[in-house]
Every structure is written in structure tokens, then in C-alpha cells.
Design an enzyme around this catalytic site. Structure first.
Site: not given
Length: 346
Positions: A132, A249
Site C-alpha cells: 500500500c 497513509h
């Protein structure tokens, strides 16, 4: 005529998001199967906003014959058992785990970055989805690399607990509640308290024989995957940190280029780059934070500025919904790319 699509690990965070995105993007599927472990067999799971539900099927007895694509969000263990089975039965696997990412016979794909690499999928009938934190970063790096050639990247990540699955999200919620009511705080998923804290440790530590003693596997992934996806000559060092954020994130990225690239040139390039949304105002609040990116497809870039410590350097801030671009969205985009290039339906 559409595709027959399987989502493996459909009851987890990423699997559910895959189903949501297939519906949102109106993926041309005639049939979608939700598959998971025996614990979830028979459960009903939402598919899209129309109220449609799918009945979860047992992975242990599922026959992949006749299905076109299988999006795996089940972790490396189940993937190791069932992905080769699906591939052998003629169903192309798009895998979200780390199992196949560095396999030379398996393409590692971010569609905005290296779409042509998907042509190598027939070697094993498997395509890998990157980590990710890597996925969002290379979306930002690719257009800048094309313009000025990247030599070196220094990145610090601020990764949400959803990257550790439902258990990570539950632990943040439970510990936060415990702080306010005075209950004991238990560390089950993370090595230290995550509520009101940051932990500079994601995945296992690498040993001295790795050549990266002191780094974690997550940090190694960012280096190795960036080199496979973008350019093997790029040097990269990462520090990966878990933060008390549920979804999204963030990354602080310093880039050293082979050739000069001004801030204004970089902003103009990023403004037009596929998958990128530039939000970069030199004022209070003129940047994107994780809470604002949740549910969005884009990789957001803010705070583009000169890095005065190197000859040709820039620094920037990069934020994305890790359950989307970092996992589920990228997998669905790979499925779309695979369909366009190789599995065209009449």
C-alpha cells in the site's frame, strides 16, 4: 458480455472495499462471487449501494474453472494454497498479498505507472498488487522520474492502523476508549500502545544476513517494489511508522534528481499526472491530511518545495486512502487493464 469475477477474502477490510469499488466503477461483470474461509461461509455481504447482497462461499470447495479473474485479499497463507489452483484452472489471479511481488515471473503493477508490464502475466497467470505505501508513492514519483530522472528517495511513512487489518482498527478504538475511561490498555496487534502514540515498526525486523540489518520488511518492500515497478537504479531508504489514524497513509518524500526540476515545473507535471490530485497552497490548511482522503480514488500531493540539501532536490507530502489506492482500487484497476489488453469480451 461481461466477466465472471471472484473476490477471495471478501469479508475482510480490503475484500469488502474491492466489492464496493467493483460496483462503484461499474466493472463489466456478469457475475461476482464472494469467497472466504469456512468461518464466513453462508454469510451475506453487501455488493454496491443498490441493496444487492452476495452469499459468501467456502474457499476450500470453490471451483475457479470458468471464472475470468480472481481478486485475492486473503493474505499470504491462503493465497499460497489457492492462487496457484485458481491460475491452473484458467482464472487469472490478481493478488494483494506480498507472496508473489518479487517473483520475476509475476508482474507487479500500478496501472498509472507500468501498465505494459502486465503483458508478462501469462507465465504464471498471476499478477501482483504492490504494498500500500509503495503504490501511492510510485504514482507520484513516475511523472517526476520521466521528467528529470530520480536518483535517490528518502521517505518516512505515517501509516494508518487499517493497514494492519480489522484487528489493528479494533485495537486503536479499544485503546482510545480505555484511555478516557481509565481501563487497562492491551497490546495485541501492535508491539506498543498505538492510541495517542506512534510506533516506528511495521512488519518484522530483518537480520544481519539480509544486508539491511535494522530495517523492517515493510521498509525493504518499499525499496524493492519501487525498483521493480519504476526503475532498478533508483536508490531508496524508508522509515515506516504506524500512527493512530484509522484510514489513510501519509508520506514525507525527499527526492534527488539527475537533472534540475523546479518547484513550478514539478507542480505543473503533477497537476496533469494520472491518478494524482495536487492540493498545494502556501497557507494554513492548504494541504491534504488523511481524514480528507478517505473514500477517494486519488493520490494527493501537497507541500511541493525545494530540498536545499542536494543539488537537484524536491520534497513533497503524499496522502492516499490505503484501502483504496493502496489495495482494493489498484487491484480493480489491474482487472480493468487486464480486460482491455488481454481478456476482451465481445
Amino acid at each position: 458480455m461481461g466477466y465472471r469475477v471472484v473476490v477471495v477474502g471478501a469479508t475482510g477490510n480490503v475484500g469488502r472495499e474491492m466489492l464496493n469499488i467493483l460496483a462503484e466503477r461499474q466493472f463489466p461483470a456478469d457475475e461476482v462471487a464472494a469467497v472466504a474461509s469456512s468461518r464466513s461461509t453462508g454469510n451475506r455481504i453487501d455488493f454496491g449501494e443498490s441493496g444487492k447482497e452476495l452469499t459468501v462461499r467456502n474457499i476450500e470447495h470453490f471451483d475457479f474453472t470458468g471464472w475470468d479473474m480472481a481478486l485475492f485479499a486473503a493474505g499470504s497463507g491462503p493465497t499460497k494454497t489457492y492462487a496457484p489452483k485458481a491460475a491452473e484452472q484458467g482464472c487469472t489471479v490478481i493478488d494483494n498479498s506480498s507472496l508473489y511481488r518479487m517473483d520475476p515471473d509475476v508482474p507487479l503493477i500500478v496501472p498509472e505507472v507500468n501498465p505494459e508490464a502486465i503483458d508478462g502475466y501469462k507465465a504464471k497467470n498471476i499478477i501482483a498488487n504492490p504494498n500500500c505505501s509503495t503504490a501511492q508513492m510510485v504514482v507520484a514519483l513516475k511523472p517526476l522520474h520521466d521528467a528529470a530522472g530520480i536518483k535517490r528517495v528518502v521517505v518516512s511513512t505515517y501509516q494508518s492502523v487499517s493497514g494492519a487489518g480489522k484487528e489493528g482498527m479494533d485495537e486503536l478504538f479499544e485503546q482510545t476508549r480505555a484511555v478516557f475511561v481509565g481501563d487497562p490498555k492491551e497490546n495485541r496487534k501492535f508491539t506498543k500502545q498505538i492510541a495517542f502514540n506512534v510506533i516506528p515498526h511495521i512488519d518484522v525486523f530483518l537480520g544481519p544476513d539480509s544486508g539491511l540489518d535494522g530495517y523492517t520488511k515493510e521498509e525493504w518492500k518499499m525499496t524493492a517494489e519501487t525498483q521493480k515497478i519504476l526503475d532498478p537504479d533508483i536508490k531508496l531508504t524508508a522509515t515506516c511508522v504506524r500512527v493512530p489514524v484509522f484510514v489513510g497513509h501519509s508520506e514525507a518524500i525527499n527526492i534527488e534528481f539527475e537533472r534540475p526540476l523546479s518547484v513550478k515545473q514539478a507542480q505543473a507535471i503533477l497537476r496533469e499526472a494520472p491518478g494524482v490530485m495536487l492540493i498545494d497552497k502556501r497557507e494554513d490548511g492548504g494541504y491534504i491530511t488523511p481524514i480528507e482522503c478517505v473514500g477517494d480514488y486519488a493520490t494527493f500531493i501537497s507541500r511541493v518545495r525545494k530540498d536545499p540539501t542536494v543539488e537537484n532536490g524536491l520534497a513533497l507530502w503524499c496522502v492516499s486512502d490505503n484501502l483504496r489506492k493502496g489495495a482494493a482500487l489498484n487491484a480493480v484497476q489491474i482487472a480493468e487493464l487486464l480486460g482491455r489488453r488481454h481478456l476482451k469480451k465481445a
